[in-house]
Write a protein that holds these residues in place. Structure first.
Motif, PDB file in Angstrom:
ATOM      1  N   ILE A   7       0.799  -1.183  -0.200  1.00 19.33           N
ATOM      2  CA  ILE A   7      -0.184  -0.169   0.048  1.00 19.33           C
ATOM      3  C   ILE A   7       0.782   1.284  -0.270  1.00 19.33           C
ATOM      4  O   ILE A   7       0.569   2.075  -0.894  1.00 19.33           O
ATOM      5  CB  ILE A   7      -1.062   0.198   1.181  1.00 19.33           C
ATOM      6  CG1 ILE A   7      -2.225  -0.898   0.960  1.00 19.33           C
ATOM      7  CG2 ILE A   7      -1.488   1.343   1.550  1.00 19.33           C
ATOM      8  CD1 ILE A   7      -3.232  -1.020   1.872  1.00 19.33           C
ATOM      9  N   VAL A  42       0.128   4.302  -2.660  1.00 21.25           N
ATOM     10  CA  VAL A  42      -0.025   5.839  -2.310  1.00 21.25           C
ATOM     11  C   VAL A  42       1.098   6.708  -2.795  1.00 21.25           C
ATOM     12  O   VAL A  42       0.722   7.636  -3.248  1.00 21.25           O
ATOM     13  CB  VAL A  42       0.069   5.828  -0.782  1.00 21.25           C
ATOM     14  CG1 VAL A  42      -0.060   7.199  -0.306  1.00 21.25           C
ATOM     15  CG2 VAL A  42      -1.140   5.045  -0.200  1.00 21.25           C
ATOM     16  N   ARG A  43       2.404   6.037  -2.734  1.00 23.29           N
ATOM     17  CA  ARG A  43       3.278   7.144  -3.317  1.00 23.29           C
ATOM     18  C   ARG A  43       3.166   7.297  -4.777  1.00 23.29           C
ATOM     19  O   ARG A  43       3.366   8.481  -5.270  1.00 23.29           O
ATOM     20  CB  ARG A  43       4.645   6.368  -3.064  1.00 23.29           C
ATOM     21  CG  ARG A  43       5.981   7.269  -3.470  1.00 23.29           C
ATOM     22  CD  ARG A  43       7.138   6.867  -2.806  1.00 23.29           C
ATOM     23  NE  ARG A  43       7.500   5.289  -3.151  1.00 23.29           N
ATOM     24  CZ  ARG A  43       7.449   4.250  -2.384  1.00 23.29           C
ATOM     25  NH1 ARG A  43       6.974   4.528  -1.152  1.00 23.29           N
ATOM     26  NH2 ARG A  43       7.503   2.971  -2.721  1.00 23.29           N
ATOM     27  N   TYR A  56       0.416   9.765  -5.175  1.00 24.54           N
ATOM     28  CA  TYR A  56       0.539  11.392  -5.098  1.00 24.54           C
ATOM     29  C   TYR A  56       1.711  11.764  -5.948  1.00 24.54           C
ATOM     30  O   TYR A  56       1.700  12.992  -6.444  1.00 24.54           O
ATOM     31  CB  TYR A  56       0.810  11.563  -3.617  1.00 24.54           C
ATOM     32  CG  TYR A  56      -0.188  11.693  -2.533  1.00 24.54           C
ATOM     33  CD1 TYR A  56      -0.715  13.026  -2.645  1.00 24.54           C
ATOM     34  CD2 TYR A  56      -0.744  10.588  -1.998  1.00 24.54           C
ATOM     35  CE1 TYR A  56      -1.762  13.001  -1.831  1.00 24.54           C
ATOM     36  CE2 TYR A  56      -1.716  10.854  -1.356  1.00 24.54           C
ATOM     37  CZ  TYR A  56      -2.413  12.028  -1.026  1.00 24.54           C
ATOM     38  OH  TYR A  56      -3.461  12.043  -0.449  1.00 24.54           O
ATOM     39  N   GLN A  82      -1.493  11.197   2.874  1.00 31.60           N
ATOM     40  CA  GLN A  82      -1.066   9.977   2.431  1.00 31.60           C
ATOM     41  C   GLN A  82      -1.493   9.156   3.468  1.00 31.60           C
ATOM     42  O   GLN A  82      -1.895   7.705   3.063  1.00 31.60           O
ATOM     43  CB  GLN A  82       0.326   9.975   2.387  1.00 31.60           C
ATOM     44  CG  GLN A  82       0.680  10.594   1.063  1.00 31.60           C
ATOM     45  CD  GLN A  82       2.104  10.737   1.026  1.00 31.60           C
ATOM     46  OE1 GLN A  82       3.154  10.876   1.964  1.00 31.60           O
ATOM     47  NE2 GLN A  82       2.784  11.051  -0.289  1.00 31.60           N
ATOM     48  N   GLU A  83      -1.657   9.142   4.808  1.00 31.30           N
ATOM     49  CA  GLU A  83      -1.998   8.599   5.811  1.00 31.30           C
ATOM     50  C   GLU A  83      -3.521   8.116   5.714  1.00 31.30           C
ATOM     51  O   GLU A  83      -3.922   6.821   5.955  1.00 31.30           O
ATOM     52  CB  GLU A  83      -1.755   8.993   7.280  1.00 31.30           C
ATOM     53  CG  GLU A  83      -0.066   9.095   7.540  1.00 31.30           C
ATOM     54  CD  GLU A  83       0.183   9.964   8.816  1.00 31.30           C
ATOM     55  OE1 GLU A  83      -1.161  10.138   9.589  1.00 31.30           O
ATOM     56  OE2 GLU A  83       1.086  10.171   9.191  1.00 31.30           O
ATOM     57  N   LEU A  90      -5.309   8.110   3.159  1.00 30.82           N
ATOM     58  CA  LEU A  90      -5.444   7.388   1.964  1.00 30.82           C
ATOM     59  C   LEU A  90      -5.005   5.787   2.211  1.00 30.82           C
ATOM     60  O   LEU A  90      -5.672   4.851   1.601  1.00 30.82           O
ATOM     61  CB  LEU A  90      -4.719   7.817   0.594  1.00 30.82           C
ATOM     62  CG  LEU A  90      -4.867   6.989  -0.721  1.00 30.82           C
ATOM     63  CD1 LEU A  90      -6.163   6.789  -1.334  1.00 30.82           C
ATOM     64  CD2 LEU A  90      -3.865   7.611  -1.945  1.00 30.82           C
ATOM     65  N   SER A  91      -3.960   5.666   2.824  1.00 26.44           N
ATOM     66  CA  SER A  91      -3.278   4.362   3.274  1.00 26.44           C
ATOM     67  C   SER A  91      -4.489   3.399   3.924  1.00 26.44           C
ATOM     68  O   SER A  91      -4.639   2.143   4.033  1.00 26.44           O
ATOM     69  CB  SER A  91      -2.251   4.348   4.028  1.00 26.44           C
ATOM     70  OG  SER A  91      -1.011   4.982   3.460  1.00 26.44           O
ATOM     71  N   LEU A  95      -7.441   2.580   1.976  1.00 26.34           N
ATOM     72  CA  LEU A  95      -7.126   1.012   0.971  1.00 26.34           C
ATOM     73  C   LEU A  95      -7.053  -0.157   1.845  1.00 26.34           C
ATOM     74  O   LEU A  95      -7.557  -1.127   1.522  1.00 26.34           O
ATOM     75  CB  LEU A  95      -5.480   1.389   0.465  1.00 26.34           C
ATOM     76  CG  LEU A  95      -5.642   2.128  -0.638  1.00 26.34           C
ATOM     77  CD1 LEU A  95      -4.050   2.754  -1.006  1.00 26.34           C
ATOM     78  CD2 LEU A  95      -6.503   1.876  -1.780  1.00 26.34           C
ATOM     79  N   VAL A 154      -5.446   4.687  -8.302  1.00 26.15           N
ATOM     80  CA  VAL A 154      -5.301   3.727  -7.396  1.00 26.15           C
ATOM     81  C   VAL A 154      -5.764   2.292  -8.104  1.00 26.15           C
ATOM     82  O   VAL A 154      -5.100   1.308  -7.789  1.00 26.15           O
ATOM     83  CB  VAL A 154      -6.452   4.074  -6.243  1.00 26.15           C
ATOM     84  CG1 VAL A 154      -6.522   2.774  -5.132  1.00 26.15           C
ATOM     85  CG2 VAL A 154      -5.868   5.200  -5.535  1.00 26.15           C
TER      86      VAL A 154
END
Length: 399
Positions: free
Chosen positions: A34, A38-39, A42, A66-67, A69-70, A73, A113
């Motif tokens: 994940i 995510v990286r 972005y 980012q956190e 979104l993680s 997921l 994604v």
């Protein structure tokens, strides 16, 4: 509502227990990667200038997003598809509206994604990868549908709040102006009669002076200042106690020509050039003659005051299908945006010798006839005032 909404979307997409089991099977493969997904997301998102503008908090805000979104997921492979799940997704859409993220970025982000997860799953070479990806695609479409619904609901609420705030501001402004108007009317009434008495007395004193009396100039100056005060009182009364329009059919060309003839004796108008090209002479307007004349006088004088010596002021009048348009354009110094925004407010003026009622009176006259007045101005280029009045409709009732 969440339960009804979720049941409808799940039924439409056809998500089943078998799909939920497929997602649980994908979890061990996707979750470890994940951060990589995510990286990549972005990296793509921040390449777009408009998307970057959303992250006003800089790198710290991006890390927080980012956190989030993680977490989202990971929840795709763990959480049960229930009301809490629906509410959480609904909140995501609401948050996007609050931060000003355009809906298209959410849609494009979902596609990014999806592509990244497909890459991870296919590299993992797990059994029935495409079937399991199909189940994931269903769930992501459910999430997307809930978020889109949230966008619509949140945006509608935002618009309703804006409208409520606008109405509240208008009510406060109307009450404030009503109080000012009452005070102005009272003051003007109290001043008018004594002012007339002073003027009459000064005129009698002046008439008794010899032609070479050194005080005649002083008397003349006093009378000039009284005239200024009288004009201010008239403006106050006109704004505070507007008369209902007494509408009749007017010929535009004749009205404009008469106003220009009256104004040619004004010192500020004599130093500029006023251009008016009469049309066919048949254009008519159903309105109060005295009020429209006052409107034209105010607008042309304003344009003259704002114009340098020798400048040209353009006046035009035309009847269109359903309304009549009057336009006065000058090439004077123009107005700054903050001044332009308040230009139609009563008692607002940038002039050293002004009441700030000229344009406000014009606005009252236009609105009392069921019309509108707009002002467009740029510093260094000049100002254009446009008045649009309905041709045949009945004038609006006064406030």
């Amino acid at each position: 509502m969440p339960g009804v909404l979720l049941a409808e979307i799940v039924s439409y997409v056809g998500f089943t227990e078998a799909d939920a089991a497929n997602l649980r099977g994908l979890g061990p493969v996707v979750k470890p990667r994940i951060p990589e997904v995510v990286r990549s997301f972005y990296e793509v998102l921040t390449q777009h200038p408009q998307a970057r503008q959303i992250f006003r908090g800089g790198e710290a805000q991006i890390l927080r997003q980012q956190e989030l979104l993680s977490d989202w997921l990971r929840e795709l492979f763990d959480l049960p598809l229930d009301d809490d799940y629906c509410r959480a997704r609904f909140q995501i859409g609401s948050t996007h509206v609050q931060v000003g993220l355009p809906q298209r970025y959410m849609l494009m982000g979902m596609e990014i994604v999806w592509r990244e997860i497909c890459k991870v799953v296919r590299q993992g070479k797990i059994a029935e990868a495409e079937v399991k990806l199909g189940s994931l695609h269903k769930l992501m479409m459910i999430d997307l549908a809930i978020m889109v619904e949230s966008y619509q609901a949140s945006d509608a609420e935002r618009v309703r709040n804006q409208e409520r705030n606008a109405v509240a501001e208008q009510l406060v402004r109307a009450e404030h102006l009503a109080e000012i108007g009452q005070l102005a009317a009272s003051l003007a009434h109290e001043i008018k009669n004594p002012l007339a008495g002073i003027s009459g007395a000064i005129q009698i004193i002046g008439a008794g002076m010899s032609a070479d009396d050194p005080h005649r100039e002083i008397v003349h100056e006093i009378l000039g200042q009284i005239d200024r005060l009288d004009a201010t009182v008239r403006d106050l009364l006109m704004y505070a106690r507007p008369s209902p329009p007494k509408a009749r059919e007017l010929k535009l060309d004749a009205l404009v020509q008469r106003v220009l003839g009256l104004l040619r004796r004004e010192p500020d108008v004599r130093r500029v050039k006023v251009e008016y090209a009469p049309n066919d002479g048949q254009s008519v307007l159903h309105a109060d003659e005295a009020q429209i004349e006052q409107l034209l006088v105010n607008l042309i004088l304003n344009a003259a005051h704002a114009s340098p010596d020798g400048a040209t002021i353009e006046v035009s009048a035309e009847s269109l299908n359903f309304y009549t348009r009057l336009m006065i354009r000058d090439r004077g110094h123009g107005m700054r945006p903050d001044v332009l925004e308040r230009s139609l407010e009563p008692f607002f003026t940038t002039k050293a010798k002004g009441t700030g009622l000229g344009l406000a009176i014009c606005r009252r006259i236009a609105e009392s006839h069921g019309g509108v007045i707009t002002v467009d101005s740029k510093v260094g280029e000049g100002t254009t005032v446009c008045v649009e009045l309905p041709r045949g409709s009945r004038p609006a009732k006064p406030d």
